[in-house]
Scaffold this active site. Structure first.
Site, mmCIF file in Angstrom:
data_model
loop_
_atom_site.group_PDB
_atom_site.id
_atom_site.type_symbol
_atom_site.label_atom_id
_atom_site.label_comp_id
_atom_site.label_asym_id
_atom_site.label_seq_id
_atom_site.Cartn_x
_atom_site.Cartn_y
_atom_site.Cartn_z
ATOM 1 N N CYS A 184 24.366 -34.581 7.734
ATOM 2 C CA CYS A 184 23.042 -34.402 7.694
ATOM 3 C C CYS A 184 23.080 -35.061 9.929
ATOM 4 O O CYS A 184 21.963 -34.741 10.639
ATOM 5 C CB CYS A 184 21.916 -35.839 7.429
ATOM 6 S SG CYS A 184 22.247 -37.610 7.189
ATOM 7 N N GLU B 68 28.136 -44.904 -5.508
ATOM 8 C CA GLU B 68 27.458 -45.674 -4.329
ATOM 9 C C GLU B 68 26.955 -46.904 -4.382
ATOM 10 O O GLU B 68 27.692 -47.943 -5.146
ATOM 11 C CB GLU B 68 25.859 -45.333 -5.378
ATOM 12 C CG GLU B 68 24.503 -45.700 -4.709
ATOM 13 C CD GLU B 68 24.452 -45.191 -3.140
ATOM 14 O OE1 GLU B 68 24.454 -45.592 -2.228
ATOM 15 O OE2 GLU B 68 24.986 -44.118 -2.408
ATOM 16 N N CYS C 248 3.527 -37.908 18.086
ATOM 17 C CA CYS C 248 4.216 -38.187 16.658
ATOM 18 C C CYS C 248 5.690 -38.013 16.779
ATOM 19 O O CYS C 248 6.054 -36.919 17.634
ATOM 20 C CB CYS C 248 3.693 -37.696 15.283
ATOM 21 S SG CYS C 248 4.891 -37.696 13.806
ATOM 22 N N CYS D 254 -0.973 -28.681 14.657
ATOM 23 C CA CYS D 254 -1.290 -30.140 14.534
ATOM 24 C C CYS D 254 -1.541 -30.945 15.526
ATOM 25 O O CYS D 254 -0.608 -30.806 16.594
ATOM 26 C CB CYS D 254 0.497 -30.838 14.033
ATOM 27 S SG CYS D 254 0.302 -32.351 13.553
ATOM 28 N N CYS E 38 7.548 -33.873 14.473
ATOM 29 C CA CYS E 38 8.371 -32.696 14.060
ATOM 30 C C CYS E 38 8.144 -32.609 16.124
ATOM 31 O O CYS E 38 7.615 -33.022 16.716
ATOM 32 C CB CYS E 38 7.183 -31.418 14.023
ATOM 33 S SG CYS E 38 6.614 -31.455 12.135
#
Length: 448
Positions: free
Chosen positions: A406, A331, A77, A71, A80
């Protein structure tokens, strides 16, 4: 070490943000875009009391795990961080990262189950939020540089579907044709803040949303027509209103310019309606594997009452509903709750109910109603659960807690708090929902 000093360094491991780590004169040195096994010549760019940070000047001997980045925006950026590593090496790194966090922060000496890697580590994202900016007469659409809000122009991203690149070309033409101003974080002026795109993998439906610093978008019918002509699968065009001086991307109000205001995907056999503000995992294929692991850990007999906190559009709870007696979801985002209710209805699921409340309030409310869940599922944001919520969960005395996380560090922290209250971590599995980035999802099973 001194700033600007040039040294040779052996990279031996990776940090949680994907930087390579080596040691020099007894001090840890962090170097982005390196790999364990690299021998590198670096320039020291920052020195702190206990560590230093460097930049690669030359790779002397490459790691066996190193590959050529594919890339042009890699290293510029902030997306990644592992595109210079083989995917197998990335998976080993993430599995070890989760295990290290659980051992070091959670004080849990338990090896993880094998990480669930992605069959396709590119093109998996079903959502992207592109900041827009104007600099020296140039229109920039892309992503932020690492640890900054400087926009790196990147219209072609290997993590995104091709429809997004097509939509960005339309927005580019529209902005230039109608002289649409772009938001400036320093002054708080300018109209267009972000271009927000979503795609439903199973149905191919696409949503385009302009995040604006105002109440309306000039010449919006022209934008809608351009998008309809160019973007395959376009189902909805929306505005999101965000007039706050904040770096939070989305505001609370949305307007539909064309279409239904939502798209529909299929997840774990259920049709799922997704509105602009609905939480939905960015990697549908890996989300199905994650939810499958949740079901494995739950091991239901069909008689359970399951409380699903941070339920979003109801995706986890609805994937379990046909295996348990009832699901209760909570939620804080009202639009997501509305979507969860519709999702239950369109799938003919009658044993799931959803209400709007934050997780702590919801757990307390159900406790006051005398509802004792057999199992509780939490899927909190990156900051994890509050101590108050964990205490309320423990006071409800469920047989099992399934924690979807996460962030390995906050998962480990919360597991340590829970084990102090009598919980036991029985198993946990890393799941790579975010290939080529530093992030890794984990699902853990705890017993009380």
């Amino acid at each position: 070490m001194d700033k600007n000093e040039i040294i040779n360094l052996s990279i031996t491991s990776l940090s949680s943000d994907g930087s390579g780590v080596g040691r020099h004169s007894g001090m840890a040195v962090f170097v982005p875009y390196t790999a364990p096994g690299d021998e590198v010549c670096i320039k020291i760019v920052k020195v702190r009391k206990n560590c230093a940070f460097g930049r690669v000047e030359k790779i002397l001997t490459p790691s066996p795990d190193r590959i050529a980045p594919d890339c042009p925006a890699f290293g510029k950026c902030g997306g990644c961080v592992y595109r210079h590593l083989s995917y197998g090496a990335e998976l080993r790194t993430k599995e070890q990262m989760v295990a290290d966090a659980m051992r070091r922060i959670g004080k849990i000496d338990l090896a993880p189950e094998p990480i669930l890697g992605a069959a396709q580590p590119d093109g998996y994202r079903n959502k992207a939020q592109y900041p827009v900016s104007q600099s020296d007469g140039n229109l920039l659409i892309g992503f932020y540089a690492p640890r900054s809000h400087r926009v790196i122009d990147c219209r072609t991203c290997r993590l995104q579907p091709r429809e997004f690149e097509t939509a960005l070309a339309v927005f580019d033409s529209y902005i230039r044709t109608y002289n649409i101003s772009c938001y400036d974080e320093q002054t708080g002026r300018g109209l267009l803040r972000h271009i927000y795109l979503r795609r439903a993998e199973a149905t191919g439906e696409v949503m385009a949303c302009a995040v604006i610093n105002g109440q309306s978008l000039p010449h919006s019918p022209a934008l809608v027509e351009l998008l309809r002509q160019a973007v395959p699968g376009l189902k909805s065009v929306c505005l999101n209103i965000n007039r706050e001086r904040t770096n939070v991307i989305l505001g609370n109000a949305c307007k539909t310019l064309w279409g239904d205001g939502y798209i529909t995907d299929v997840l774990c056999g259920n049709r799922i309606r997704i509105s602009p503000l609905s939480f939905y995992q960015v990697n549908r294929t890996q989300a199905e594997r994650l939810y499958g692991k949740v079901l494995d850990y739950l091991s239901p007999h069909g008689t359970e009452t399951v409380l699903d906190l941070y339920c979003g559009a109801g995706t986890i709870g609805l994937s379990l509903a046909r295996h348990v007696r009832q699901v209760i979801g909570a939620e804080i985002v009202e639009q997501a709750v509305s979507d969860a209710r519709v999702n239950a209805q369109i799938n003919g699921i009658t044993n799931a109910r959803f209400f709007c409340a934050d997780a702590g309030e919801a757990a307390s409310r159900l406790k006051q109603e005398g509802i004792r869940p057999d199992a509780i599922i939490v899927d909190p944001p990156r900051k994890g659960c509050s101590e108050e919520l964990l205490r309320v969960i423990t006071s409800m005395s469920p047989d099992k807690l399934i924690y979807v996380s996460c962030d390995p560090a906050t998962l480990a922290r919360d597991c340590a708090r829970l084990t102090a209250d009598g919980w036991r971590v029985n198993a946990y599995t890393p799941v790579d929902l975010f290939p080529r980035t530093a992030h890794c999802e984990t699902v853990a099973e705890l017993f009380l």
